[in-house]
Scaffold this active site. Structure first.
Site, PDB file in Angstrom:
ATOM      1  N   CYS A   1      -0.215  -1.133  36.409  1.00  0.00           N
ATOM      2  CA  CYS A   1      -1.083  -0.174  37.071  1.00  0.00           C
ATOM      3  C   CYS A   1      -0.619   1.228  36.698  1.00  0.00           C
ATOM      4  CB  CYS A   1      -1.099  -0.276  38.596  1.00  0.00           C
ATOM      5  SG  CYS A   1      -1.577  -1.872  39.223  1.00  0.00           S
TER       6      CYS A   1
ATOM      7  N   LYS B   1       0.953 -13.169  18.897  1.00  0.00           N
ATOM      8  CA  LYS B   1      -0.026 -12.136  18.551  1.00  0.00           C
ATOM      9  C   LYS B   1      -1.431 -12.740  18.530  1.00  0.00           C
ATOM     10  CE  LYS B   1       1.626  -9.302  18.724  1.00  0.00           C
ATOM     11  NZ  LYS B   1       2.801  -8.528  19.006  1.00  0.00           N
TER      12      LYS B   1
ATOM     13  N   ASN C   1       1.690   1.538  42.093  1.00  0.00           N
ATOM     14  CA  ASN C   1       2.080   0.664  40.976  1.00  0.00           C
ATOM     15  C   ASN C   1       3.310  -0.097  41.428  1.00  0.00           C
ATOM     16  OD1 ASN C   1       2.876  -0.482  38.535  1.00  0.00           O
ATOM     17  ND2 ASN C   1       3.970   1.363  37.898  1.00  0.00           N
ATOM     18  N   GLY C   2       3.273  -1.426  41.344  1.00  0.00           N
ATOM     19  CA  GLY C   2       4.436  -2.217  41.762  1.00  0.00           C
ATOM     20  C   GLY C   2       4.013  -3.310  42.723  1.00  0.00           C
TER      21      GLY C   2
ATOM     22  N   TRP D   1      -3.857  -3.316  37.303  1.00  0.00           N
ATOM     23  CA  TRP D   1      -3.570  -4.645  36.772  1.00  0.00           C
ATOM     24  C   TRP D   1      -3.291  -5.496  38.007  1.00  0.00           C
ATOM     25  CZ3 TRP D   1       0.571  -8.171  36.620  1.00  0.00           C
ATOM     26  CH2 TRP D   1       0.406  -9.218  35.696  1.00  0.00           C
TER      27      TRP D   1
ATOM     28  N   GLU E   1      -2.703 -13.831  22.120  1.00  0.00           N
ATOM     29  CA  GLU E   1      -2.973 -12.773  23.098  1.00  0.00           C
ATOM     30  C   GLU E   1      -4.251 -12.000  22.802  1.00  0.00           C
ATOM     31  OE1 GLU E   1      -0.257  -9.410  23.567  1.00  0.00           O
ATOM     32  OE2 GLU E   1       0.464  -9.741  21.541  1.00  0.00           O
TER      33      GLU E   1
ATOM     34  N   ARG F   1      -1.955   0.358  31.028  1.00  0.00           N
ATOM     35  CA  ARG F   1      -1.208  -0.304  32.091  1.00  0.00           C
ATOM     36  C   ARG F   1      -2.041  -1.333  32.856  1.00  0.00           C
ATOM     37  NH1 ARG F   1       3.187   2.282  34.676  1.00  0.00           N
ATOM     38  NH2 ARG F   1       4.247   3.564  33.151  1.00  0.00           N
TER      39      ARG F   1
ATOM     40  N   GLU G   1       6.280 -15.067  16.902  1.00  0.00           N
ATOM     41  CA  GLU G   1       5.563 -13.793  17.031  1.00  0.00           C
ATOM     42  C   GLU G   1       4.119 -13.916  16.520  1.00  0.00           C
ATOM     43  OE1 GLU G   1       5.580 -11.100  18.428  1.00  0.00           O
ATOM     44  OE2 GLU G   1       4.578  -9.591  17.206  1.00  0.00           O
TER      45      GLU G   1
ATOM     46  N   LYS H   1      -0.232  -3.083  28.827  1.00  0.00           N
ATOM     47  CA  LYS H   1       0.754  -2.664  27.833  1.00  0.00           C
ATOM     48  C   LYS H   1       2.151  -2.536  28.425  1.00  0.00           C
ATOM     49  CE  LYS H   1       1.868  -1.030  23.749  1.00  0.00           C
ATOM     50  NZ  LYS H   1       2.064  -2.100  22.763  1.00  0.00           N
TER      51      LYS H   1
ATOM     52  N   HIS I   1       9.658 -33.703  15.758  1.00  0.00           N
ATOM     53  CA  HIS I   1      10.204 -34.192  17.030  1.00  0.00           C
ATOM     54  C   HIS I   1       9.170 -34.144  18.146  1.00  0.00           C
ATOM     55  CE1 HIS I   1      14.113 -34.569  15.215  1.00  0.00           C
ATOM     56  NE2 HIS I   1      13.990 -33.345  14.719  1.00  0.00           N
TER      57      HIS I   1
HETATM   58  C1  F6R Z   1       2.999  -8.660  22.783  1.00  0.00           C
HETATM   59  C2  F6R Z   1       3.590  -7.611  23.574  1.00  0.00           C
HETATM   60  C3  F6R Z   1       4.473  -8.000  24.701  1.00  0.00           C
HETATM   61  C4  F6R Z   1       5.632  -6.998  24.844  1.00  0.00           C
HETATM   62  C5  F6R Z   1       6.445  -7.314  26.100  1.00  0.00           C
HETATM   63  C6  F6R Z   1       7.641  -6.382  26.236  1.00  0.00           C
HETATM   64  O1  F6R Z   1       2.233  -8.133  21.741  1.00  0.00           O
HETATM   65  O2  F6R Z   1       3.366  -6.451  23.340  1.00  0.00           O
HETATM   66  O3  F6R Z   1       4.945  -9.301  24.580  1.00  0.00           O
HETATM   67  O4  F6R Z   1       6.425  -7.085  23.700  1.00  0.00           O
HETATM   68  O5  F6R Z   1       5.635  -7.187  27.231  1.00  0.00           O
HETATM   69  O6  F6R Z   1       7.228  -5.055  26.361  1.00  0.00           O
HETATM   70  P1  F6R Z   1       8.225  -3.879  26.077  1.00  0.00           P
HETATM   71  O7  F6R Z   1       8.595  -3.925  24.636  1.00  0.00           O
HETATM   72  O8  F6R Z   1       7.489  -2.630  26.452  1.00  0.00           O
HETATM   73  O9  F6R Z   1       9.439  -4.106  26.948  1.00  0.00           O
END
Ligand code: F6R
Length: 603
Positions: free
Chosen positions: A2, A479, A98-99, A74, A482, A27, A475, A598, A498
């Site tokens: 948020c 990617k 926020n929280g 969020w 998501e 956010r 990764e 984010k 396995h």
């Molecule tokens: C995936 C992504 C998330 C962040 C994770 C950590 O694309 O962006 O998995 O890597 O939420 O976020 P930070 O790096 O801000 O601690």
């Protein structure tokens, strides 16, 4: 998560609040809302979904006033509905948050018994109701807010707005970051300095437990015991142009394309006169490193484990931050703990840093936001210099994190006598060629776009890699899932037999990330096992690898030749492009995928 904002302005605040919320939309984007005080009267507008819905609403139903607060949500408690959208109002007070208020159930029961009945499913509403109750008992807004804050458990950044008070905001921080901005006869509150960037560059960060009484004359800041405290004001440099799409369709596309440039910036900063420039970093007496992060940043740590152990001979542990504290890690007093985070605000990573405290010789933060909580609380902060990353899916931050972690591993190897001057200089020269190689890898976009339509039809996609390419497989899968919402998993290629091999049939694309390194033959054997079961293989390798093993694959992608130790950084590019173009083919919202945000500031 948020985002919250507050403005005591000299002009109409609704457009300023919306502009600031635009910068905070990373956010969360489940709903957005603003509240203002106009001629003493408190009023609000709220809309479900993206900020654009709130902007549309304001066109038809404007909200006048020069004092206001805003929120982008969020959802944690309660669905994304207008009723649950912030600001939450209870009588003469409106609140954005926020929280998570952890004791909100207990508070709700108490409020209900006192006749202040909640009307939403949120934890935040209890903050507004408690303040209303205290004001009904005769307390001033300031006293009521202070009394309310003393009752709250959990993590919060809060901003209060009061009916009849057009020169007052109360801001409070515990666990979640909060910045106060100083203008010319105006004052601002925001979840971060980026939100306030168009209005001011003069920022004071509240510290843990601080709360502030903000008027147009300035901010009085108090610690949790109610003592007046001084917090320094700093000038923040935020290059607004770095927050624009600059002609790209999506921030993610721009951020993928920017990688050669930002990597070159990071390399220029950390390699000077042919030497690694990490002042104050000496691994000679360090007996092990512990690397902690979440999501993509944790996969950067996973790659770094290979580097620290293979290049520097230094034992390395990796943990995802949300599990770290609960496994009660045994930490050596001579070890270093490294926390990796793009935002520097991830609640789990911050909690892990606080858990480590002084149990290790040193804490390091590898962060993109140098003013973030993790950067400020670690003993040493190393910026990754990726520039502002807006797309929810982390791209350029990942490759810059990898680069800084690699330089740390090389420095460890140097300090521990594991790498002679010549070998080090050879590796630094190779690193210098990385931005050029990345440019070359970006040239695969057209080929990837051409195969994306077919990938977009898949229900499941697997990524395979061995050694340092295993975290890259993880990764690549993260990617893809998501932003395209296709189910994807990354596996160590040797692990497939396995269990996961049971998933293989001719409808399951399997993406094999296999540079022609010492592990290539073994990875190719695992790839053959997939092909024998009619799996549809996309092999990503260099030309020699494709010559050798490409026959019978569904598709191949030829990467530039790269020294083995750099392959994890370079191979991030096709993984990102595959996710991006598959998501475009599916028509999903690339920059703001559903359910995500984010900056993840709740545990
Ligand atoms: C995936 C992504 C998330 C962040 C994770 C950590 O694309 O962006 O998995 O890597 O939420 O976020 P930070 O790096 O801000 O601690």
């Amino acid at each position: 998560m948020c985002g919250i904002v507050g403005v005591l302005g000299n002009h109409e605040v609704a457009p300023l609040l919306v502009e600031a919320l635009k910068r905070l939309e990373y956010r969360g984007y489940d709903s957005a809302g603003i509240a203002t005080v106009n001629a003493g009267k408190l009023d609000r507008r709220r809309a479900v979904g993206k900020l654009v819905n709130l902007s549309d609403l304001l066109v038809h139903d404007p909200l006048p006033g020069k004092t206001g607060i805003g929120h982008t949500r969020w959802a944690t408690h309660g669905a994304a509905t207008v009723t649950n959208a912030h600001p939450h109002q209870a009588g003469p007070v409106a609140v954005v948050h926020n929280g998570i208020i952890e004791n909100f159930r207990e508070l709700r029961a108490e409020l209900t018994a006192a006749g202040f009945t909640p009307g939403t499913q949120t934890d935040t509403e209890t903050v507004a109701l408690l303040t209303q109750m205290h004001m009904a008992g005769g307390l001033s807004p300031r006293e009521a807010a202070a009394r309310t804050l003393s009752r709250l458990h959990g993590a919060f950044a809060l901003c209060f707005l009061f009916e009849g008070e057009d020169d007052l905001l109360i801001a409070a921080r515990k666990g979640s970051p909060l910045a106060i901005g100083h203008g010319d006869g105006e004052m601002f509150v925001g979840s971060d300095a980026i939100a306030l960037a168009p209005m001011t560059d003069a920022i004071t960060y509240l510290e843990e437990g601080d709360w502030a009484v903000v008027t147009r004359a300035g901010a009085e800041i108090f610690d949790p015991a109610g003592r007046r405290v001084n917090r320094a004001m700093t000038r923040i440099q935020i290059d607004a142009t770095r927050i624009e799409k600059a002609g790209y369709k999506h921030f993610m596309a721009k951020e993928i394309a920017e990688q050669p440039v930002v990597l070159a910036d990071a390399l220029r900063h950390y390699i000077q006169n042919g030497r690694i420039n990490l002042p104050g970093v000496d691994f000679a007496a360090v007996d092990r490193v512990t690397l902690v992060a979440c999501g993509t940043a944790s996969y950067a740590c996973h790659v770094a484990k290979y580097w620290f152990e293979q290049i520097a001979g230094l034992p390395a542990d990796i943990d995802i931050a949300s599990e770290f504290r609960y496994r009660e890690p045994v930490l050596s007093p001579a070890s270093w703990a490294i926390f990796v985070s793009q935002s520097g605000e991830t609640a789990d990573t911050l909690a892990a840093l606080r858990h480590v405290g002084d149990k290790v010789a040193r804490t390091l933060a590898v962060v993109n936001v140098p003013t973030s909580s993790i950067a400020r609380e670690a003993n040493l902060a190393l910026p990754i210099l990726a520039g502002v990353e807006v797309g929810v899916a982390s791209t350029k931050a990942f490759t810059c994190q990898l680069t800084v972690l690699l330089l740390l591993a090389l420095k460890a190897a140097q300090d521990r006598g594991r790498l002679g001057a010549e070998d080090l200089s050879r590796r630094l020269d190779a690193l210098a060629s990385l931005p050029g190689l990345m440019n070359h890898a970006l040239g695969l976009a057209a080929a990837i776009r051409a195969m994306a339509g077919e990938l977009a039809e898949a229900q499941d996609i697997l990524f395979l890699g061995r050694g340092p390419m295993y975290p890259l497989a993880l990764e690549g899968a993260l990617k893809l899932k998501e932003i395209s919402y296709i189910h994807a998993e990354g596996y160590a290629s040797g692990e497939l037999k396995h269990g996961p091999i049971a998933l293989i049939d001719n409808r399951v694309p399997v993406i094999v990330m296999a540079p022609r390194d010492g592990l290539f033959d073994k990875t190719v054997s695992n790839m053959q096992e997939v092909m024998a079961r009619h799996g549809k293989v996309l092999l990503i390798s260099d030309l020699s690898g494709i010559d050798e093993a490409g026959a019978g694959c569904w598709e191949t992608l030829a990467m530039p030749e790269v020294p083995d130790f750099l392959a994890p950084i370079l191979y991030a590019v096709p993984a990102q492009l595959l996710a991006y173009h598959t998501a475009i083919a599916k028509g999903t919202d690339v920059d703001q995928p559903r359910n995500l945000a984010k900056s993840v500031t709740v545990e």
